[in-house]
Design a protein around this motif. Structure first.
Motif, PDB file in Angstrom:
ATOM      1  N   PHE A  30      89.151  12.221  42.018  1.00 41.95           N
ATOM      2  CA  PHE A  30      89.738  11.498  40.872  1.00 41.95           C
ATOM      3  C   PHE A  30      90.980  10.943  41.286  1.00 41.95           C
ATOM      4  CE2 PHE A  30      92.570  11.622  37.121  1.00 41.95           C
ATOM      5  CZ  PHE A  30      91.673  10.832  36.311  1.00 41.95           C
ATOM      6  N   GLU A  31      91.857  11.255  42.095  1.00 41.12           N
ATOM      7  CA  GLU A  31      93.271  10.705  42.594  1.00 41.12           C
ATOM      8  C   GLU A  31      92.888   9.541  43.652  1.00 41.12           C
ATOM      9  OE1 GLU A  31      96.572  13.929  42.771  1.00 41.12           O
ATOM     10  OE2 GLU A  31      95.212  14.233  44.169  1.00 41.12           O
ATOM     11  N   GLU A  32      91.859   9.833  44.424  1.00 41.60           N
ATOM     12  CA  GLU A  32      91.408   8.763  45.267  1.00 41.60           C
ATOM     13  C   GLU A  32      90.619   7.611  44.616  1.00 41.60           C
ATOM     14  OE1 GLU A  32      89.550  10.795  48.647  1.00 41.60           O
ATOM     15  OE2 GLU A  32      91.218  12.096  49.151  1.00 41.60           O
ATOM     16  N   THR A  33      90.121   7.690  43.694  1.00 41.81           N
ATOM     17  CA  THR A  33      89.362   6.781  43.271  1.00 41.81           C
ATOM     18  C   THR A  33      90.214   5.475  42.659  1.00 41.81           C
ATOM     19  OG1 THR A  33      87.413   8.324  42.467  1.00 41.81           O
ATOM     20  CG2 THR A  33      87.447   6.356  41.204  1.00 41.81           C
ATOM     21  N   SER A  34      89.757   4.401  42.945  1.00 40.99           N
ATOM     22  CA  SER A  34      90.561   3.188  42.475  1.00 40.99           C
ATOM     23  C   SER A  34      90.450   3.282  40.981  1.00 40.99           C
ATOM     24  CB  SER A  34      90.110   1.881  43.384  1.00 40.99           C
ATOM     25  OG  SER A  34      88.701   1.676  42.725  1.00 40.99           O
ATOM     26  N   SER A  35      91.446   2.523  40.530  1.00 39.64           N
ATOM     27  CA  SER A  35      91.411   2.420  38.887  1.00 39.64           C
ATOM     28  C   SER A  35      90.189   1.424  38.608  1.00 39.64           C
ATOM     29  CB  SER A  35      92.890   1.692  38.656  1.00 39.64           C
ATOM     30  OG  SER A  35      92.847   1.351  37.206  1.00 39.64           O
ATOM     31  N   GLU A  36      90.012   0.366  39.357  1.00 46.26           N
ATOM     32  CA  GLU A  36      88.906  -0.561  38.872  1.00 46.26           C
ATOM     33  C   GLU A  36      87.704   0.216  38.708  1.00 46.26           C
ATOM     34  OE1 GLU A  36      86.703  -4.408  40.537  1.00 46.26           O
ATOM     35  OE2 GLU A  36      88.808  -3.735  41.224  1.00 46.26           O
ATOM     36  N   GLU A  37      87.381   1.214  39.836  1.00 46.94           N
ATOM     37  CA  GLU A  37      86.016   2.050  40.041  1.00 46.94           C
ATOM     38  C   GLU A  37      85.861   3.035  38.688  1.00 46.94           C
ATOM     39  OE1 GLU A  37      83.840   4.943  43.334  1.00 46.94           O
ATOM     40  OE2 GLU A  37      85.686   3.789  43.845  1.00 46.94           O
ATOM     41  N   ALA A  87     101.873  12.292  33.722  1.00 51.22           N
ATOM     42  CA  ALA A  87     101.290  11.641  32.400  1.00 51.22           C
ATOM     43  C   ALA A  87     101.044  10.123  32.487  1.00 51.22           C
ATOM     44  CB  ALA A  87     102.171  11.900  31.379  1.00 51.22           C
ATOM     45  N   GLN A  88     101.648   9.424  33.186  1.00 52.14           N
ATOM     46  CA  GLN A  88     101.688   7.797  33.115  1.00 52.14           C
ATOM     47  C   GLN A  88     100.074   7.433  33.329  1.00 52.14           C
ATOM     48  OE1 GLN A  88     104.203   5.762  35.583  1.00 52.14           O
ATOM     49  NE2 GLN A  88     104.120   3.881  34.593  1.00 52.14           N
ATOM     50  N   PRO A  89      99.157   7.583  34.364  1.00 51.92           N
ATOM     51  CA  PRO A  89      98.204   7.151  34.714  1.00 51.92           C
ATOM     52  C   PRO A  89      97.055   7.698  33.718  1.00 51.92           C
ATOM     53  CG  PRO A  89      98.451   8.882  36.376  1.00 51.92           C
ATOM     54  CD  PRO A  89      99.875   8.487  35.479  1.00 51.92           C
ATOM     55  N   LEU A  90      97.283   8.850  32.969  1.00 49.37           N
ATOM     56  CA  LEU A  90      96.137   9.391  31.946  1.00 49.37           C
ATOM     57  C   LEU A  90      96.525   8.709  30.718  1.00 49.37           C
ATOM     58  CD1 LEU A  90      96.638  13.443  32.648  1.00 49.37           C
ATOM     59  CD2 LEU A  90      94.930  11.502  33.678  1.00 49.37           C
ATOM     60  N   LYS A  91      97.764   8.524  30.382  1.00 43.80           N
ATOM     61  CA  LYS A  91      97.962   7.840  29.156  1.00 43.80           C
ATOM     62  C   LYS A  91      97.566   6.367  29.169  1.00 43.80           C
ATOM     63  CE  LYS A  91     101.723   8.964  26.850  1.00 43.80           C
ATOM     64  NZ  LYS A  91     103.329   9.308  26.266  1.00 43.80           N
ATOM     65  N   ALA A  92      97.582   5.774  30.508  1.00 42.69           N
ATOM     66  CA  ALA A  92      97.311   4.396  30.649  1.00 42.69           C
ATOM     67  C   ALA A  92      95.762   4.292  30.497  1.00 42.69           C
ATOM     68  CB  ALA A  92      97.563   3.720  31.885  1.00 42.69           C
ATOM     69  N   LEU A  93      95.125   5.424  31.119  1.00 42.26           N
ATOM     70  CA  LEU A  93      93.445   5.413  31.234  1.00 42.26           C
ATOM     71  C   LEU A  93      93.108   5.624  29.654  1.00 42.26           C
ATOM     72  CD1 LEU A  93      90.597   5.728  32.773  1.00 42.26           C
ATOM     73  CD2 LEU A  93      91.266   8.217  32.534  1.00 42.26           C
ATOM     74  N   ALA A  94      93.677   6.420  28.899  1.00 43.59           N
ATOM     75  CA  ALA A  94      93.371   6.634  27.460  1.00 43.59           C
ATOM     76  C   ALA A  94      93.525   5.252  26.779  1.00 43.59           C
ATOM     77  CB  ALA A  94      94.394   7.762  26.823  1.00 43.59           C
ATOM     78  N   LYS A  95      94.576   4.630  26.948  1.00 46.21           N
ATOM     79  CA  LYS A  95      94.842   3.472  25.814  1.00 46.21           C
ATOM     80  C   LYS A  95      93.974   2.379  26.425  1.00 46.21           C
ATOM     81  CE  LYS A  95      99.574   4.314  24.681  1.00 46.21           C
ATOM     82  NZ  LYS A  95      99.203   4.571  23.265  1.00 46.21           N
ATOM     83  N   GLU A  96      93.793   2.043  27.853  1.00 49.23           N
ATOM     84  CA  GLU A  96      92.877   0.802  28.326  1.00 49.23           C
ATOM     85  C   GLU A  96      91.721   1.164  27.951  1.00 49.23           C
ATOM     86  OE1 GLU A  96      93.924   0.460  32.470  1.00 49.23           O
ATOM     87  OE2 GLU A  96      96.156   0.284  31.997  1.00 49.23           O
ATOM     88  N   GLU A  97      90.997   2.244  28.187  1.00 45.88           N
ATOM     89  CA  GLU A  97      89.673   2.441  27.767  1.00 45.88           C
ATOM     90  C   GLU A  97      89.208   3.006  26.313  1.00 45.88           C
ATOM     91  OE1 GLU A  97      87.175   1.416  29.610  1.00 45.88           O
ATOM     92  OE2 GLU A  97      88.447   0.710  31.125  1.00 45.88           O
ATOM     93  N   GLN A  98      90.407   3.282  25.717  1.00 42.51           N
ATOM     94  CA  GLN A  98      90.261   4.015  24.296  1.00 42.51           C
ATOM     95  C   GLN A  98      89.251   5.132  24.127  1.00 42.51           C
ATOM     96  OE1 GLN A  98      91.670   3.175  21.027  1.00 42.51           O
ATOM     97  NE2 GLN A  98      93.031   2.457  22.651  1.00 42.51           N
ATOM     98  N   VAL A  99      89.693   5.928  25.197  1.00 47.82           N
ATOM     99  CA  VAL A  99      88.911   7.374  25.371  1.00 47.82           C
ATOM    100  C   VAL A  99      89.979   8.319  25.090  1.00 47.82           C
ATOM    101  CG1 VAL A  99      87.568   6.387  27.201  1.00 47.82           C
ATOM    102  CG2 VAL A  99      89.608   7.438  27.751  1.00 47.82           C
ATOM    103  N   ALA A 100      89.756   9.423  24.551  1.00 46.19           N
ATOM    104  CA  ALA A 100      90.462  10.614  24.390  1.00 46.19           C
ATOM    105  C   ALA A 100      90.567  11.248  25.548  1.00 46.19           C
ATOM    106  CB  ALA A 100      89.823  11.665  23.315  1.00 46.19           C
ATOM    107  N   VAL A 101      91.924  11.510  26.124  1.00 50.18           N
ATOM    108  CA  VAL A 101      92.215  12.278  27.262  1.00 50.18           C
ATOM    109  C   VAL A 101      92.841  13.564  26.821  1.00 50.18           C
ATOM    110  CG1 VAL A 101      93.445  12.391  29.608  1.00 50.18           C
ATOM    111  CG2 VAL A 101      92.451  10.251  28.622  1.00 50.18           C
ATOM    112  N   VAL A 102      92.250  14.658  27.492  1.00 52.18           N
ATOM    113  CA  VAL A 102      92.717  16.184  27.222  1.00 52.18           C
ATOM    114  C   VAL A 102      93.157  16.728  28.552  1.00 52.18           C
ATOM    115  CG1 VAL A 102      92.226  18.167  26.301  1.00 52.18           C
ATOM    116  CG2 VAL A 102      91.309  16.193  25.070  1.00 52.18           C
ATOM    117  N   ALA A 103      94.449  17.128  28.653  1.00 54.10           N
ATOM    118  CA  ALA A 103      94.821  18.053  29.949  1.00 54.10           C
ATOM    119  C   ALA A 103      95.486  19.146  29.543  1.00 54.10           C
ATOM    120  CB  ALA A 103      96.062  17.158  30.493  1.00 54.10           C
ATOM    121  N   GLU A 104      94.812  20.035  30.521  1.00 53.51           N
ATOM    122  CA  GLU A 104      95.333  21.383  30.445  1.00 53.51           C
ATOM    123  C   GLU A 104      96.701  21.880  31.285  1.00 53.51           C
ATOM    124  OE1 GLU A 104      93.546  25.992  31.932  1.00 53.51           O
ATOM    125  OE2 GLU A 104      92.443  23.991  32.361  1.00 53.51           O
TER     126      GLU A 104
END
Length: 224
Positions: free
Chosen positions: A128-135, A167-184
């Motif tokens: 997950f960390e190594e996957t590019s943002s675009e991918e 948090a920054q990449p997870l919040k960005a992912l949530a907003k850009e793709e309009q998905v719900a992100v849940v983190a434990e």
């Protein structure tokens, strides 16, 4: 300057319904999991964080056929056994025996049949960390992913404890793709404060990390 009518109309137009959590109590109180937001499930060890996250995954992907992506830090077999145990309400001293114990294996294997048709995608935390943002964004779009679940979010960035970095990449992912992100998130409680109180949140900076917080020790809900 804007008249308040413009703001209200814009809000009503853009407002989306939350995804169900699988628990009536949570859905009635928080409205579910919202696209574009990061929700953190936090608590101490054995407080039920993983159980709640798995309940949400099962509710969405198996019961609702909603595509989800799960980011794992543990091995897939153990997580799968946990999923079966929670979905089938199997009580066992060793979750690894869910598929071998005669009393629970039949029910557990019926659960596996359900999983064959479930839109659940797994990725380990290193990939997950190594996957590019675009991918990653392309994968989410192509598979119509609606929610991303992250197990033990502290493992992101090699146990980096800086909440902004996590948090920054997870919040960005949530907003850009309009998905719900849940983190434990593992929160070490402090006896000086009530369990998971606002003071404890602020002390551990969790309030700076999430859009929504679900505290597992006393089910205290805090919304930014």
């Amino acid at each position: 300057m804007k008249h308040i009518k413009e703001i209200v109309e814009s809000y009503l137009k853009e407002k989306t319904e939350g995804l169900p959590t699988g628990l009536k109590f949570l859905d009635e109180n928080i409205g579910g999991l919202y696209p574009g937001e990061l929700t953190v499930i936090c608590g101490d060890s054995d407080s039920g964080k993983t159980a709640l996250m798995i309940r949400q995954i099962n509710c969405l992907a198996i019961d609702g056929r909603v595509p989800v992506l799960v980011v794992l830090c543990t091995n897939e077999e153990t997580f799968l056994a946990n999923m079966a145990a929670y979905y089938c309400s199997i009580t066992t001293d060793d979750v690894r025996q869910v598929f071998t114990d005669e009393e629970c294996s039949a029910e557990a294997y019926c659960y596996l049949d359900k999983l064959l048709q479930a839109p659940i995608y797994f990725v380990n935390i290193a990939d997950f960390e190594e996957t590019s943002s675009e991918e990653l964004h392309k994968f989410i779009q192509e598979n119509n992913i609606k929610a991303v679940f992250v197990e033990n979010v502290q493992w992101i960035n090699n146990m980096e404890r800086n909440h902004e970095v996590i948090a920054q990449p997870l919040k960005a992912l949530a907003k850009e793709e309009q998905v719900a992100v849940v983190a434990e998130y593992h929160l070490w409680t402090n006896d000086d404060f009530p369990p998971l109180s606002i003071l404890q949140f602020e002390k551990d900076d969790v309030s700076m990390m999430a859009d929504n917080i679900i505290g597992m020790l006393d089910f205290y809900f805090y919304f930014r």
